[in-house]
Design a protein around this motif. Structure first.
Motif, PDB file in Angstrom:
ATOM      1  N   LEU A 141      58.030 -10.636  53.699  1.00 29.54           N
ATOM      2  CA  LEU A 141      56.607 -10.911  52.737  1.00 29.54           C
ATOM      3  C   LEU A 141      55.615 -11.993  53.190  1.00 29.54           C
ATOM      4  O   LEU A 141      55.766 -12.725  53.754  1.00 29.54           O
ATOM      5  N   VAL A 142      54.726 -11.558  52.948  1.00 28.97           N
ATOM      6  CA  VAL A 142      53.662 -12.744  54.160  1.00 28.97           C
ATOM      7  C   VAL A 142      52.509 -13.917  53.008  1.00 28.97           C
ATOM      8  O   VAL A 142      52.153 -12.474  52.184  1.00 28.97           O
ATOM      9  N   TRP A 143      52.014 -14.583  53.666  1.00 28.51           N
ATOM     10  CA  TRP A 143      51.287 -15.476  52.926  1.00 28.51           C
ATOM     11  C   TRP A 143      50.055 -15.225  53.420  1.00 28.51           C
ATOM     12  O   TRP A 143      50.276 -15.577  54.900  1.00 28.51           O
ATOM     13  N   HIS A 144      49.291 -14.802  52.437  1.00 27.45           N
ATOM     14  CA  HIS A 144      47.745 -14.068  53.712  1.00 27.45           C
ATOM     15  C   HIS A 144      46.525 -15.594  52.905  1.00 27.45           C
ATOM     16  O   HIS A 144      45.261 -15.398  53.255  1.00 27.45           O
ATOM     17  N   GLY A 145      47.388 -16.429  51.432  1.00 30.67           N
ATOM     18  CA  GLY A 145      46.384 -17.030  50.624  1.00 30.67           C
ATOM     19  C   GLY A 145      46.729 -17.656  49.557  1.00 30.67           C
ATOM     20  O   GLY A 145      47.742 -17.099  48.875  1.00 30.67           O
ATOM     21  N   GLU A 146      45.761 -18.029  48.517  1.00 34.44           N
ATOM     22  CA  GLU A 146      46.701 -18.967  47.520  1.00 34.44           C
ATOM     23  C   GLU A 146      46.517 -17.370  46.386  1.00 34.44           C
ATOM     24  O   GLU A 146      45.555 -16.659  46.264  1.00 34.44           O
ATOM     25  N   GLY A 147      47.316 -17.134  45.614  1.00 37.29           N
ATOM     26  CA  GLY A 147      47.140 -15.864  45.179  1.00 37.29           C
ATOM     27  C   GLY A 147      47.213 -14.425  46.225  1.00 37.29           C
ATOM     28  O   GLY A 147      47.196 -13.824  45.334  1.00 37.29           O
ATOM     29  N   ASP A 148      47.022 -14.408  46.983  1.00 36.68           N
ATOM     30  CA  ASP A 148      48.029 -13.340  48.237  1.00 36.68           C
ATOM     31  C   ASP A 148      48.760 -13.380  48.031  1.00 36.68           C
ATOM     32  O   ASP A 148      48.964 -14.095  49.697  1.00 36.68           O
ATOM     33  N   ILE A 149      50.099 -12.550  47.879  1.00 35.59           N
ATOM     34  CA  ILE A 149      50.742 -12.258  49.083  1.00 35.59           C
ATOM     35  C   ILE A 149      51.369 -10.852  48.767  1.00 35.59           C
ATOM     36  O   ILE A 149      51.303 -10.210  48.541  1.00 35.59           O
ATOM     37  N   ARG A 150      51.653 -10.619  50.126  1.00 38.89           N
ATOM     38  CA  ARG A 150      52.012  -8.639  50.658  1.00 38.89           C
ATOM     39  C   ARG A 150      53.655  -8.754  51.266  1.00 38.89           C
ATOM     40  O   ARG A 150      53.743  -9.311  52.828  1.00 38.89           O
TER      41      ARG A 150
ATOM     42  N   ASN B  94      44.541 -19.794  42.890  1.00 45.93           N
ATOM     43  CA  ASN B  94      43.690 -17.761  42.406  1.00 45.93           C
ATOM     44  C   ASN B  94      44.601 -17.472  41.552  1.00 45.93           C
ATOM     45  O   ASN B  94      45.108 -16.674  41.681  1.00 45.93           O
ATOM     46  N   VAL B  95      43.883 -18.023  40.757  1.00 44.12           N
ATOM     47  CA  VAL B  95      44.645 -17.495  39.167  1.00 44.12           C
ATOM     48  C   VAL B  95      43.787 -15.976  38.701  1.00 44.12           C
ATOM     49  O   VAL B  95      42.833 -15.914  38.990  1.00 44.12           O
ATOM     50  N   GLN B  96      45.185 -15.244  38.773  1.00 45.06           N
ATOM     51  CA  GLN B  96      45.262 -14.077  37.720  1.00 45.06           C
ATOM     52  C   GLN B  96      46.191 -13.744  36.843  1.00 45.06           C
ATOM     53  O   GLN B  96      46.841 -13.475  36.601  1.00 45.06           O
ATOM     54  N   SER B  97      45.003 -14.183  35.938  1.00 46.52           N
ATOM     55  CA  SER B  97      45.635 -13.608  34.101  1.00 46.52           C
ATOM     56  C   SER B  97      46.161 -14.347  33.794  1.00 46.52           C
ATOM     57  O   SER B  97      46.227 -15.389  34.680  1.00 46.52           O
ATOM     58  N   GLU B  98      47.499 -14.310  33.733  1.00 45.71           N
ATOM     59  CA  GLU B  98      48.464 -15.312  34.041  1.00 45.71           C
ATOM     60  C   GLU B  98      49.532 -15.528  35.095  1.00 45.71           C
ATOM     61  O   GLU B  98      50.690 -16.874  34.898  1.00 45.71           O
TER      62      GLU B  98
END
Length: 403
Positions: A4-13, A289-293
């Motif tokens: 699991l890699v952190w690509h930025g706030e609100g962006d994990i892949r 990087n809020v995404q809905s809830e």
């Protein structure tokens, strides 16, 4: 391997990345057999802990099997089952020799004044790739890894990587002694084990304060007395329960993502501090990087600390194990000093705290497995994060199996 890699706030892949390799003679490579999701990981994704580097593998809790050791690693051989301590330490510097392994002078590559080095954290902590992966490189392996006896399963051991030792450390910071009255702010997984630790260190009565019903139910199962801050003012409730004196000790297990009460008397009372809390959020989470809830920062960063100071007795003790951003500068220091309080906080000294707790688990005195609420494959980790981040009912502790 998958990680699991952190690509930025609100962006994990969940990415395919290169397998780790020995980079230093003190390294080991561990095949991860269990990992876990921690509330601390959420700070990096919500943006309430700055300094993450894109491409960092997240996660700081794991159990695994040693695959390879560097030339300087002693006491470990390939095939050994191990707990990975969340914080790295050399075992021989001044602080390590005093058991204060979270402040090891050499583990953090940023230098001795940089403080704690832990897996999967921001640049000031290393940064060292984390443990939500199939394999991991373990710096200072001789001291960062703890051998596991055969009779302790991976599921029994995983909470010894961070959560149980951190909770135990929090109770120690609060100076709990026989007969103490104790308030635990936050009934997430760390708070749950802080309740257990407080009782085992001698507490007579323990109150758990949270706003999530299933967490309070779990706390009540441990015979904690529960306070829902969306129904009661927690400070007033604790004062009433202690005949106006306050509790002897507080364990703060919430940190920077504290939330304002949404209803009840406390909601109205603390609405007067809305501008102050909004300014704190802007200070601690300048990029989000809020995404809905999902990935919503807590809206009252200093509230749990404020409650701790207000509800503890004069000459009381507060142990802070909730994660606070170094950018948060507000704290009710005047009220704390006016009450002659003792304040202690910090990162757990995992390498010195964990071995006695491993003995408790190995002997059957304490069972960690009832605190695991979800078992998920590593392939489903992003969805598990989304559920955990939303504080979905029943999502207390998620354990991950890479294969």
């Amino acid at each position: 391997m998958k990680a699991l890699v952190w690509h930025g706030e609100g962006d994990i892949r969940l990415d395919n990345v290169a397998d780790p390799s020995i980079q230093d003679p003190n390294d080991a490579i561990v095949r991860i057999t269990r990992s876990a999701i921690c509330g601390t990981d959420l700070h990096f994704i919500r943006g309430t802990m700055a300094g993450m580097r894109e491409g960092t593998i997240l996660g700081h809790e794991a159990v695994g099997v040693v695959e390879e050791v560097g030339a300087a690693v002693r006491g470990l051989t390939p095939g050994d089952r191990v707990i990975v301590c969340s914080t790295m330490s050399c075992g021989v510097c001044r602080y390590c020799r005093m058991g204060q392994t979270a402040q090891c002078d050499v583990a953090n590559p940023n230098g001795p004044q940089a403080g704690t080095c832990f897996f999967g954290g921001p640049a000031p902590t290393g940064s060292v790739d984390g443990l939500q992966a199939e394999y991991a490189r373990i710096p200072w392996a001789s001291n960062t890894l703890i051998p596991l006896p055969d009779k302790v399963s991976d599921d029994e051991a995983i909470l010894l990587s961070d959560i149980f030792p951190t909770a135990w450390f929090g109770a120690q910071l609060a100076g709990i002694t026989r007969g103490d009255t104790v308030a635990v702010y936050g009934a997430g997984i760390v708070g749950q084990l802080a309740i257990a630790s407080a009782y085992r260190q001698g507490a007579g009565r323990v109150w758990a304060i949270d706003g999530v019903e299933t967490r309070l139910v779990k706390a009540a199962e441990q015979k904690a007395e529960v306070i829902d801050f969306n129904r009661e003012d927690p400070v007033e409730a604790l004062m009433d329960a202690t005949m106006g004196v306050g509790v002897d000790a507080v364990i703060e297990a919430v940190g920077v993502d504290a939330q304002r009460p949404s209803s009840g008397p406390a909601a109205e009372k603390y609405s007067a501090q809305a501008e102050k809390f909004d300014a704190e959020v802007a200070q601690t989470a300048p990029v989000t990087n809020v995404q809905s809830e999902n990935w919503v920062p807590g809206d009252a960063p200093s509230l749990s600390a404020q409650w701790a100071v207000e509800s503890v007795a004069k000459y009381g003790r507060i142990g802070i194990i909730g994660v606070f951003s170094p950018d948060l500068t507000s704290f009710p220091i005047g009220q704390a000093t006016n009450k002659n309080l003792t304040l202690r906080g910090g990162n757990c000294d995992h390498r010195s705290v964990t071995p006695p707790l491993l003995d408790l688990v190995a002997s059957g005195v304490f069972d960690t497995t009832p605190f695991i609420t979800q078992q998920e494959p590593l392939d489903d980790i992003v969805e598990a994060y989304l559920n955990f981040d939303r504080r979905d009912e029943g999502w207390l502790k998620t354990v991950l199996t890479p294969r």
